[in-house]
Design a protein around this motif. Structure first.
Motif, mmCIF file in Angstrom:
data_model
loop_
_atom_site.group_PDB
_atom_site.id
_atom_site.type_symbol
_atom_site.label_atom_id
_atom_site.label_comp_id
_atom_site.label_asym_id
_atom_site.label_seq_id
_atom_site.Cartn_x
_atom_site.Cartn_y
_atom_site.Cartn_z
ATOM 1 N N LEU A 495 44.123 -110.157 30.221
ATOM 2 C CA LEU A 495 45.274 -110.575 31.014
ATOM 3 C C LEU A 495 46.234 -111.468 30.229
ATOM 4 O O LEU A 495 47.424 -111.535 30.570
ATOM 5 C CB LEU A 495 44.792 -111.302 32.279
ATOM 6 C CG LEU A 495 44.066 -110.426 33.296
ATOM 7 C CD1 LEU A 495 43.601 -111.261 34.483
ATOM 8 C CD2 LEU A 495 44.963 -109.289 33.771
ATOM 9 N N GLY A 496 45.743 -112.142 29.204
ATOM 10 C CA GLY A 496 46.635 -112.969 28.381
ATOM 11 C C GLY A 496 47.733 -112.134 27.751
ATOM 12 O O GLY A 496 48.933 -112.328 28.033
ATOM 13 N N PHE A 499 50.214 -110.333 30.297
ATOM 14 C CA PHE A 499 51.288 -111.110 30.907
ATOM 15 C C PHE A 499 52.350 -111.518 29.888
ATOM 16 O O PHE A 499 53.447 -111.911 30.287
ATOM 17 C CB PHE A 499 50.711 -112.366 31.573
ATOM 18 C CG PHE A 499 50.274 -112.147 32.997
ATOM 19 C CD1 PHE A 499 51.114 -112.439 34.052
ATOM 20 C CD2 PHE A 499 49.016 -111.630 33.284
ATOM 21 C CE1 PHE A 499 50.715 -112.239 35.363
ATOM 22 C CE2 PHE A 499 48.602 -111.424 34.585
ATOM 23 C CZ PHE A 499 49.454 -111.720 35.633
ATOM 24 N N SER A 513 54.243 -116.708 31.829
ATOM 25 C CA SER A 513 53.377 -117.483 30.937
ATOM 26 C C SER A 513 52.310 -118.254 31.704
ATOM 27 O O SER A 513 51.128 -118.242 31.338
ATOM 28 C CB SER A 513 54.217 -118.459 30.103
ATOM 29 O OG SER A 513 54.992 -117.785 29.142
ATOM 30 N N GLY A 516 49.621 -116.040 33.151
ATOM 31 C CA GLY A 516 48.881 -115.461 32.033
ATOM 32 C C GLY A 516 47.890 -116.440 31.434
ATOM 33 O O GLY A 516 46.734 -116.097 31.171
#
Length: 620
Positions: A495-496, A499, A513, A516
């Motif tokens: 997911l980092g 996003f 941000s 994420g």
């Protein structure tokens, strides 16, 4: 004098409920008559009441008591207990049901502290139906090595400090990488060495320190590592200059050596003191929470002192000195652990020096080659280092198959799902630390104009969610199968970059941000706690440091390897005239991280099968 009555509940299911023993004098019990108090001890199994021969000792001191000191616990002679159960099993009607093997049941028993009074004592072992269940497990008491609950809290915080310091020093250089690069006068292509120098040394030390901590008293190791770390942080204060940049990198490497010792020795101590169960789950979850919390503190400290770089390392040196004092007064003096009552404790004479040299040398060569790869444009020199490193690991494998006590117990590799777990952890954690986080900070600094202090505030969700994720693990490992928790962590790793890929230099922080950062934080905390508990619970007590060091070694290797591969991808896609990776290159790196994390999720979801955590003895 009346004979104590023993009531036992034995389950024959795959996960035995355990045994519940109740001792009490008949005259002092309101639910017994004088006639009942004179009965022989009895065992109830699935509703049965079995009379035991009077030869069964109710409280015979044992050389290795089940539950610790005699003044606080009931000691039971296992051999006499098993013999009595076996004799009864042969002569008792069980209404069509088979009484389980008593040794199998005793092998799954976990000791419980007695709540004693002058007239009534009760001992709960395992997860009996009367006192708990897998969904609502009972907790072990304070370990006998620690004086009380307050001492236990301080002790856990000191052991968690290893994870905190590891992430703290990483946050220092990541958030101030641009300022440090300018202060040291190094090109952008050498920036990965700000992280790689510490990870390289940590990878060298953690393999040796884990096994060493199992064979030697770990307290001097931890105290010495805190002092060593404090000294080299003090050295770094005066060498942040272009003419002394080599000394600075040496200081960073020496800090990494100490961090490797701290983390592996702490895991050895915690794994030795805590048996598998709910209390161990909570302790290792707290240790996992130390990583995101330490990283955020390091970013705040680095961001606030980015204009006064020496003070970052000076203030850290003072903190480490205080940690050394706390460790000296709180860590119990432990000796090498025995794997069983009739086994001898291991000694330093059994340390695998050849295996330690080959493994640390292999890690050092591979990390050196990968860290220099992009800056040296992958010349024959870097390829040679990597090839020699893998050759060392091949020799290490053959050595470990033949030594009496290998650094990592060979049986661990035969544990179902273990190899797949390591591969998935390598891909997921590497995607998070090496491919996403490092370049996310560069994106904020270079393309959104954020200052180091602002970036430390951007990472605040990392600390908050990290602590929450650790708490969540402590509440779910006894409810859900562990492989589903690991699969969820791999998805969170993905997911980092997911996003950050849609972002442009004008995208507001709160739009993509912030969510994420918050969601990606679940990845390392869920995976580290679950993997650490699974690995340390799958080996004997004398291998706790070795097993824990293996996980930390994977973290160090994957961070360096994935960061080097990511940098090479970014340079090939979009390299600026300054040598830095352009925005298109950063997005290509995030795509690589996304694919790696999702591959890890696929592996854990299909190839790893780990049952929910349960209270049991260590595997022997």
């Amino acid at each position: 004098m009346s004979i104590p009555r023993i009531s036992t509940s034995i389950s024959s299911m795959a996960h035995p409920a355990g045994i519940w023993i109740e001792l009490g004098e008949g005259p002092n019990r309101g639910d017994q008559t004088d006639g009942e108090s004179s009965r022989s001890p009895s065992i109830g199994a699935h509703g049965m009441s079995l009379e035991l021969p009077s030869a069964l000792p109710s409280a015979v001191p044992s050389s290795v008591p089940l539950v610790g000191p005699a003044d606080d616990y009931l000691s039971i002679d296992r051999q006499a207990f098993v013999q009595a159960l076996s004799e009864t099993q042969d002569n008792t009607e069980t209404n069509g049901e088979t009484l389980p093997d008593p040794m199998l049941e005793l092998g799954h028993m976990r000791s419980r502290r007695l709540g004693s009074t002058t007239s009534h004592h009760s001992l709960h072992i395992g997860l009996p139906n009367e006192a708990g269940s897998p969904t609502a497990p009972i907790s072990q008491g304070v370990p006998p090595e620690l004086a009380n609950f307050v001492a236990e809290i301080i002790f856990i915080l000191v052991c968690t400090a290893g994870q905190v310091i590891f992430s703290l020093t990483l946050g220092h250089v990541i958030v101030t990488q641009t300022a440090l690069r300018d202060a040291l006068g190094i090109p952008a292509t050498q920036a990965p060495w700000l992280i790689g120098s510490s990870l390289l040394a940590s990878g060298l030390s953690v393999i040796i320190a884990g096994s060493f901590a199992d064979l030697a008293p770990p307290k001097p190791l931890i105290v010495g590592a805190f002092v060593w770390e404090a000294v080299w942080n003090a050295v770094a204060v005066g060498v942040i200059k272009p003419e002394l940049k080599i000394v600075f990198f040496v200081a960073r490497a020496m800090q990494g050596l100490a961090v490797g010792v701290l983390v592996s020795a702490s895991m050895s101590i915690l794994g030795r003191i805590y048996q598998p169960g709910i209390r161990k789950t909570r302790v290792f979850s707290l240790m996992a929470a130390g990583a995101p919390l330490g990283f955020w503190i390091g970013c705040v400290q680095g961001g606030a002192l980015s204009s006064h770089l020496p003070w970052i390392f000076g203030s850290t040196s003072i903190l480490l000195g205080l940690c050394a004092l706390a460790a000296q007064f709180t860590i119990p003096p432990l000796s090498p652990a025995k794997d069983s009552a009739d086994a001898d404790a291991p000694t330093l004479r059994q340390f695998d020096w050849l295996g330690a040299g080959l493994s640390s040398g292999g890690s050092g060569l591979i990390l050196s080659g990968l860290t220099q790869g992009s800056s040296a444009h992958w010349n024959p020199y870097t390829y040679s280092l990597i090839i020699l490193g893998f050759a060392c690991f091949a020799a290490f494998y053959f050595v470990e198959c033949r030594v009496a006590r290998p650094l990592i117990p060979n049986g661990l590799w035969k544990t179902p799902g273990f190899s797949a777990l390591l591969v998935a952890y390598f891909l997921g954690f590497g995607a998070y630390s090496g491919s996403w986080q490092f370049y996310a900070i560069q994106f904020w600094q270079r393309y959104q104009g954020a200052t180091p202090l602002t970036i430390s505030l951007y990472i605040l969700p990392n600390a908050i969610v990290g602590v929450f994720a650790a708490w969540l693990v402590s509440k779910t490992l006894h409810i859900f199968d562990t492989h589903w928790i690991l699969t969820a962590s791999m998805v969170c790793f993905a997911l980092g970059p997911a996003f950050f890929l849609p972002q442009t230099p004008t995208t507001p922080y709160w739009a993509l941000s912030m969510p994420g950062v918050a969601l990606a934080t679940f990845g390392p905390d869920l995976s580290f706690a679950a993997a650490a508990i699974f690995i340390t619970s799958s080996v004997p007590r004398s291998y706790q440091g070795s097993a824990g060091s293996l996980l930390v070694t994977v973290q160090n290797l994957t961070s360096a390897i994935m960061n080097s591969l990511s940098d090479s991808i970014g340079v090939k896609v979009d390299q600026l005239p300054t040598g830095e990776v352009g925005l298109d290159g950063i997005k290509a790196i995030w795509w690589f991280g996304l694919a790696s994390a999702l591959t890890g999720a696929l592996i854990t979801g299909t190839m790893v099968r780990i049952p929910k955590a349960e209270e049991k003895e260590h595997v022997y």
